[in-house]
Every structure is written in structure tokens, then in C-alpha cells.
Design a protein around this motif. Structure first.
Motif, mmCIF file in Angstrom:
data_model
loop_
_atom_site.group_PDB
_atom_site.id
_atom_site.type_symbol
_atom_site.label_atom_id
_atom_site.label_comp_id
_atom_site.label_asym_id
_atom_site.label_seq_id
_atom_site.Cartn_x
_atom_site.Cartn_y
_atom_site.Cartn_z
ATOM 1 N N UNK A 52 -5.596 -10.170 4.034
ATOM 2 C CA UNK A 52 -6.598 -9.246 4.055
ATOM 3 C C UNK A 52 -7.442 -9.403 5.299
ATOM 4 N N UNK A 53 -7.601 -8.439 6.366
ATOM 5 C CA UNK A 53 -8.198 -8.944 7.470
ATOM 6 C C UNK A 53 -8.010 -9.917 8.201
ATOM 7 N N UNK A 54 -8.975 -10.175 9.136
ATOM 8 C CA UNK A 54 -8.678 -11.516 10.083
ATOM 9 C C UNK A 54 -7.389 -11.101 11.061
ATOM 10 N N UNK A 55 -6.975 -12.122 11.631
ATOM 11 C CA UNK A 55 -5.802 -11.993 12.590
ATOM 12 C C UNK A 55 -4.547 -11.747 11.927
ATOM 13 N N UNK A 56 -4.300 -11.936 10.692
ATOM 14 C CA UNK A 56 -2.853 -11.684 10.168
ATOM 15 C C UNK A 56 -3.275 -10.491 9.045
ATOM 16 N N UNK A 57 -4.245 -9.737 9.009
ATOM 17 C CA UNK A 57 -4.567 -8.527 8.296
ATOM 18 C C UNK A 57 -3.925 -7.239 8.679
ATOM 19 N N UNK A 58 -2.804 -7.298 9.636
ATOM 20 C CA UNK A 58 -2.564 -6.152 10.318
ATOM 21 C C UNK A 58 -1.603 -5.348 9.255
ATOM 22 N N UNK A 59 -1.606 -3.970 9.045
ATOM 23 C CA UNK A 59 -0.776 -3.384 8.123
ATOM 24 C C UNK A 59 0.384 -2.911 9.127
ATOM 25 N N UNK A 114 0.780 -1.091 0.207
ATOM 26 C CA UNK A 114 -0.011 -0.017 -0.034
ATOM 27 C C UNK A 114 0.862 1.344 -0.091
#
Lengths: 116, 111
Positions: free
Chosen positions: A98-105, A33
Motif C-alpha cells: 500500500x503506497x510508497x515505491x511498491x504501491x503501484x496498482x 481490487x
């Protein structure tokens, strides 16, 4: 924790010139991003990128902007030609999913662009 | 489009006091992240929540798990080093992750 590196940290260029901002995302991340922040204002989404393609872009992502990540190297934002209003700090981010527990940016430190 | 309304826009706290920041969302969000931006402009990630609450030291964040329309950040026993601008950012995109940021809360902790 995971680190996103951005190069350069600061670039000064003349209006009309080309600039490339480089981002080294977290090594196993798949989504990338760019965000733009004008001094003192909120962060604005520019574009996200996955599997070699732009997935979504905002109105701020003008025709003069382009992104790519050739062969797993740097994820780059190119502006050609630059305009005065492009002066801002550009933040790169990456995420595993994308999203969920591993979606952190995870965000880099930003590249400050000054267009004269 | 998805909107994030953050309040208050500015806050001054005395050392040792508690306070809370809030973000309201105009639509259901999948996740929320809270950041602190320091005076050098660096974004420090504080919390990422897909649901529920998380706590880290004097900071605690909650994400409304039912309707997913707001999140809060609680600061307990505020210290001088907590000063900075706090942003919440939420992901409401149905297909691709696109964090939308709030306008920020400028926090000043004074002795």
C-alpha cells in the motif's frame, strides 16, 4: 512488465443470472481490487481485498456482489443475481504493497459484462 | 470523500505541439498514477509517483511533493498515437489503498 489477466474478456448474460469474473493477479502481489467502468465514464472503485478479507468497499458494491480468492487461486467477483445496471467493464488490479515505491496498482484488460 | 478534478475534459492538439494535463486533489494524496485508455478500452499505465517527477520519452509527470494536492502530465511533440483518454488516479486513503480516478481527458492529436 507484471501482468494481470482477466477471464472472460466479454460475457453476455440474462438479467437475474449469476456471473463470476476471474482475475489472475501479479504472482507475488498481496492486495487486490475491482473497479467498474460504464462506457464513456470514469473508473469507479468497488472493493479492495487483502489477506482473505474485504478491507474497503464503495456504495457501488451492492449486496449482490461478493469477492473471494480461495487458496491463492483466481481473485473472483461474483454477481448474483445480475441487474441491467451491472452492464459495464470490470477491471481487476493488484499491488504488492500500500503506497510508497511498491504501491503501484497493475490493471488487467477488463471484463466486459453485458446484462440483457 | 477524496475527490480528483481533472482538466481539461477534452483536448485537441496538432502533431508536434506540447501540452499539459492537470489533476487537482481535494485532499492530500499519498501517490498518483497516470493512465492512457486506448480505443479498445485497455488501461496503459504511464507513471506511478509517490513524489517528485518522472519522465519517459515525450511524457513527463510531476507530483507536487510539498502539499501533495496536484499532479501534471506533460506531453511533448504530440504524435497521432498519443490519442486516447488520459486518466489520473490518486490514493488518499489513510489506511488502505483506494485509487480515486479523475473524469478523464479525451485527447485527440490531429495532423
Amino acid at each position: 512488465g507484471p501482468k494481470v489477466l482477466q477471464i472472460p474478456s466479454h460475457q453476455i448474460i440474462d438479467m437475474g443470472q449469476m456471473v463470476t469474473l476471474n482475475c489472475d493477479p501479479v504472482s507475488n502481489h498481496l492486495y487486490f481490487y475491482w473497479y467498474k467502468q460504464i462506457l464513456g465514464q470514469q473508473m469507479e472503485f468497488l472493493v479492495n481485498f487483502y489477506n482473505g478479507k474485504v478491507m474497503e468497499k464503495s456504495k457501488l458494491f451492492k449486496d449482490q456482489f461478493s469477492v473471494e480468492r480461495p487458496d491463492g487461486s483466481y481473485f473472483t467477483l461474483k454477481i448474483q443475481p445480475t441487474a441491467l445496471e451491472d452492464s459495464a467493464v470490470y477491471f481487476c488490479a493488484s499491488s504488492l504493497r500500500l503506497g510508497g515505491d511498491t504501491g503501484q496498482l497493475y490493471f488487467g484488460e477488463g471484463s466486459k459484462l453485458t446484462v440483457l | 470523500g477524496d475527490q480528483v478534478e481533472q482538466s481539461p475534459s477534452a483536448l485537441s492538439l496538432h502533431e508536434g505541439t506540447d501540452s499539459a494535463l492537470r489533476c487537482n486533489f481535494t485532499t492530500t494524496m499519498r501517490s498518483v498514477q497516470w493512465f492512457r485508455q486506448n480505443s479498445r478500452g485497455s488501461l496503459i499505465s504511464l507513471f506511478y509517483l509517490a513524489s517528485g517527477t518522472k519522465e519517459n520519452g515525450r511524457l513527463k509527470s510531476a507530483f507536487d511533493s510539498k502539499e501533495r494536492r496536484y499532479s501534471t502530465l506533460h506531453i511533448r511533440d504530440a504524435q497521432l498515437e498519443d490519442s486516447g483518454t488520459y486518466f489520473c488516479a490518486a490514493d488518499g486513503s489513510s489506511s488502505f489503498s483506494k485509487l480515486v480516478f479523475g473524469q478523464g481527458t479525451s485527447l485527440s492529436v490531429v495532423p
